[in-house]
Design a protein around this motif. Sequence first.
Motif, PDB file in Angstrom:
ATOM      1  N   GLN A 154      36.751  21.687  45.499  1.00 51.01           N
ATOM      2  CA  GLN A 154      37.557  22.897  45.334  1.00 51.01           C
ATOM      3  C   GLN A 154      37.039  23.659  44.121  1.00 51.01           C
ATOM      4  O   GLN A 154      36.837  23.075  43.057  1.00 51.01           O
ATOM      5  CB  GLN A 154      39.035  22.542  45.140  1.00 51.01           C
ATOM      6  N   PHE A 155      36.799  24.966  44.250  1.00 49.03           N
ATOM      7  CA  PHE A 155      36.360  25.785  43.123  1.00 49.03           C
ATOM      8  C   PHE A 155      37.584  26.173  42.302  1.00 49.03           C
ATOM      9  O   PHE A 155      38.504  26.842  42.800  1.00 49.03           O
ATOM     10  CB  PHE A 155      35.624  27.030  43.620  1.00 49.03           C
ATOM     11  N   GLN A 156      37.593  25.769  41.039  1.00 50.47           N
ATOM     12  CA  GLN A 156      38.751  26.011  40.178  1.00 50.47           C
ATOM     13  C   GLN A 156      38.390  26.664  38.843  1.00 50.47           C
ATOM     14  O   GLN A 156      39.283  27.061  38.090  1.00 50.47           O
ATOM     15  CB  GLN A 156      39.490  24.691  39.914  1.00 50.47           C
ATOM     16  N   LEU A 157      37.110  26.762  38.520  1.00 49.21           N
ATOM     17  CA  LEU A 157      36.696  27.384  37.268  1.00 49.21           C
ATOM     18  C   LEU A 157      36.657  28.900  37.411  1.00 49.21           C
ATOM     19  O   LEU A 157      36.377  29.426  38.486  1.00 49.21           O
ATOM     20  CB  LEU A 157      35.313  26.882  36.844  1.00 49.21           C
ATOM     21  N   ILE A 158      36.926  29.577  36.321  1.00 50.94           N
ATOM     22  CA  ILE A 158      36.770  31.026  36.274  1.00 50.94           C
ATOM     23  C   ILE A 158      35.986  31.389  35.028  1.00 50.94           C
ATOM     24  O   ILE A 158      35.964  30.637  34.041  1.00 50.94           O
ATOM     25  CB  ILE A 158      38.133  31.759  36.267  1.00 50.94           C
ATOM     26  N   GLN A 159      35.325  32.534  35.083  1.00 55.80           N
ATOM     27  CA  GLN A 159      34.631  33.046  33.922  1.00 55.80           C
ATOM     28  C   GLN A 159      35.665  33.748  33.045  1.00 55.80           C
ATOM     29  O   GLN A 159      36.374  34.643  33.507  1.00 55.80           O
ATOM     30  CB  GLN A 159      33.544  34.032  34.353  1.00 55.80           C
ATOM     31  N   ALA A 160      35.779  33.313  31.794  1.00 58.31           N
ATOM     32  CA  ALA A 160      36.795  33.875  30.910  1.00 58.31           C
ATOM     33  C   ALA A 160      36.545  35.360  30.664  1.00 58.31           C
ATOM     34  O   ALA A 160      35.398  35.816  30.600  1.00 58.31           O
ATOM     35  CB  ALA A 160      36.813  33.123  29.588  1.00 58.31           C
ATOM     36  N   THR A 161      37.605  36.120  30.535  1.00 59.46           N
ATOM     37  CA  THR A 161      37.553  37.545  30.207  1.00 59.46           C
ATOM     38  C   THR A 161      38.289  37.751  28.882  1.00 59.46           C
ATOM     39  O   THR A 161      38.966  36.839  28.383  1.00 59.46           O
ATOM     40  CB  THR A 161      38.230  38.382  31.305  1.00 59.46           C
ATOM     41  N   PRO A 162      38.166  38.933  28.272  1.00 62.53           N
ATOM     42  CA  PRO A 162      38.896  39.173  27.011  1.00 62.53           C
ATOM     43  C   PRO A 162      40.389  38.918  27.114  1.00 62.53           C
ATOM     44  O   PRO A 162      41.037  38.590  26.107  1.00 62.53           O
ATOM     45  CB  PRO A 162      38.588  40.644  26.719  1.00 62.53           C
ATOM     46  N   GLU A 163      40.964  39.034  28.328  1.00 64.42           N
ATOM     47  CA  GLU A 163      42.391  38.743  28.491  1.00 64.42           C
ATOM     48  C   GLU A 163      42.708  37.265  28.239  1.00 64.42           C
ATOM     49  O   GLU A 163      43.854  36.908  27.954  1.00 64.42           O
ATOM     50  CB  GLU A 163      42.855  39.128  29.896  1.00 64.42           C
ATOM     51  N   HIS A 164      41.679  36.396  28.349  1.00 61.17           N
ATOM     52  CA  HIS A 164      41.876  34.966  28.109  1.00 61.17           C
ATOM     53  C   HIS A 164      41.591  34.581  26.658  1.00 61.17           C
ATOM     54  O   HIS A 164      41.631  33.391  26.317  1.00 61.17           O
ATOM     55  CB  HIS A 164      40.954  34.139  29.015  1.00 61.17           C
ATOM     56  N   LEU A 165      41.305  35.545  25.795  1.00 65.29           N
ATOM     57  CA  LEU A 165      40.801  35.234  24.454  1.00 65.29           C
ATOM     58  C   LEU A 165      41.715  34.283  23.690  1.00 65.29           C
ATOM     59  O   LEU A 165      41.243  33.295  23.110  1.00 65.29           O
ATOM     60  CB  LEU A 165      40.598  36.528  23.657  1.00 65.29           C
ATOM     61  N   ARG A 195      33.186  35.374  17.255  1.00 68.64           N
ATOM     62  CA  ARG A 195      32.203  34.605  18.023  1.00 68.64           C
ATOM     63  C   ARG A 195      32.756  34.218  19.394  1.00 68.64           C
ATOM     64  O   ARG A 195      32.024  34.236  20.392  1.00 68.64           O
ATOM     65  CB  ARG A 195      31.770  33.372  17.228  1.00 68.64           C
ATOM     66  N   ALA A 196      34.035  33.872  19.448  1.00 69.35           N
ATOM     67  CA  ALA A 196      34.649  33.529  20.736  1.00 69.35           C
ATOM     68  C   ALA A 196      34.646  34.736  21.672  1.00 69.35           C
ATOM     69  O   ALA A 196      34.328  34.620  22.869  1.00 69.35           O
ATOM     70  CB  ALA A 196      36.070  33.023  20.526  1.00 69.35           C
ATOM     71  N   LEU A 197      34.980  35.904  21.143  1.00 69.75           N
ATOM     72  CA  LEU A 197      34.998  37.112  21.967  1.00 69.75           C
ATOM     73  C   LEU A 197      33.596  37.487  22.419  1.00 69.75           C
ATOM     74  O   LEU A 197      33.394  37.894  23.573  1.00 69.75           O
ATOM     75  CB  LEU A 197      35.627  38.263  21.192  1.00 69.75           C
ATOM     76  N   GLU A 198      32.615  37.318  21.542  1.00 71.09           N
ATOM     77  CA  GLU A 198      31.237  37.655  21.915  1.00 71.09           C
ATOM     78  C   GLU A 198      30.761  36.783  23.070  1.00 71.09           C
ATOM     79  O   GLU A 198      30.136  37.277  24.013  1.00 71.09           O
ATOM     80  CB  GLU A 198      30.298  37.489  20.716  1.00 71.09           C
ATOM     81  N   ARG A 199      31.047  35.484  23.014  1.00 76.95           N
ATOM     82  CA  ARG A 199      30.651  34.595  24.113  1.00 76.95           C
ATOM     83  C   ARG A 199      31.333  35.000  25.412  1.00 76.95           C
ATOM     84  O   ARG A 199      30.721  34.980  26.477  1.00 76.95           O
ATOM     85  CB  ARG A 199      30.958  33.144  23.755  1.00 76.95           C
ATOM     86  N   ILE A 200      32.601  35.351  25.329  1.00 77.80           N
ATOM     87  CA  ILE A 200      33.329  35.780  26.531  1.00 77.80           C
ATOM     88  C   ILE A 200      32.712  37.051  27.102  1.00 77.80           C
ATOM     89  O   ILE A 200      32.479  37.174  28.314  1.00 77.80           O
ATOM     90  CB  ILE A 200      34.818  35.987  26.205  1.00 77.80           C
ATOM     91  N   GLU A 201      32.438  38.025  26.232  1.00 77.49           N
ATOM     92  CA  GLU A 201      31.885  39.302  26.693  1.00 77.49           C
ATOM     93  C   GLU A 201      30.482  39.144  27.273  1.00 77.49           C
ATOM     94  O   GLU A 201      30.068  39.939  28.120  1.00 77.49           O
ATOM     95  CB  GLU A 201      31.881  40.307  25.550  1.00 77.49           C
TER      96      GLU A 201
END
Length: 300
Positions: A154-165, A195-201
């Motif tokens: 089952q696919f359960q991972l998502i790519q984080a977005t700034p809304e998940h910061l 740094r967390a936001l940069e990785r997400i972006e």
Amino acid sequence: MQSKVSVTSSGPVTASCQEALSAEVRQLDELDYRDVLALLAASPQQGVHLESLIADYGLTSPALRGRFFGFFENGQLTGLALIGHQIMFCAPDAALEQFARAAVASGFRSSLIFGPQRQVALFWQHLSALGREQKLTRDFRWFVCQTPARPVRQFQLIQATPEHLEMVIDAHASMFIEATGTDPRQTDPEGFRRRALERIERGRTWIRVENDQVVFKAEMQSVTPDAIYLEGIWTHPGCRGQGVAKSSVVELTHRRLRKHQIICLVVEPEEAAAQHIYEYAGFRYHEDYQAVYLQPVPEP
């Protein structure tokens, strides 16, 4: 101005022989970009960190917190090193002494050397002879996955977005607290968030969310056309032992190996449970790596 260190063989030699053995180390600039990429393409695993940094920032950006140096033999680039806050290299053994000299001459207050264990030990031998002192070492095992070993149920991972910061920051901070006992939200709140936001972006953070909290996280710290280096892999303590990490790592191998040839990561030798998870997903031990942490250089 580019700094340069020239090296020639010792002993009586003819002019033609001396020319054949000449080598130099110098700082690189954007004009060297194509030659650098050609060099790194020949070593996609060891060069994954350096190539990813160059793709993100180029060869001369202040964001690198250091400078790239090249080792040239007879005018041809044969080795590369990033010398700054961290020291990493993709180079032949013959270049390491000259890179150590460049590290001292550059004046950078380097705090970490990271790379294949054998070469790090050789580099440290040269650097210590020039006066740097060691604080501690950490040994790692370099694992590589080229083919998924298990099916995805089952696919359960998502790519984080700034809304998940905020939830990503909480998960990342929890991982740091477990590992070091310190909370980066207190010691470096602005830098940690940036740094967390940069990785997400950049699309580097993958998460699994259940009940509005992150239960699994992985960072694609370095990304090149050929390879990915994973770091910051963490499972919520309340979900450990339930197969969350196994299924999530398996899913990552399926998602990323569609576009890249290999996925790399490091594990400390005593982390038997983590090694078991990665081997279950298809990772195999490749070689020993090492990190050498340096004593701070006194202020001038």
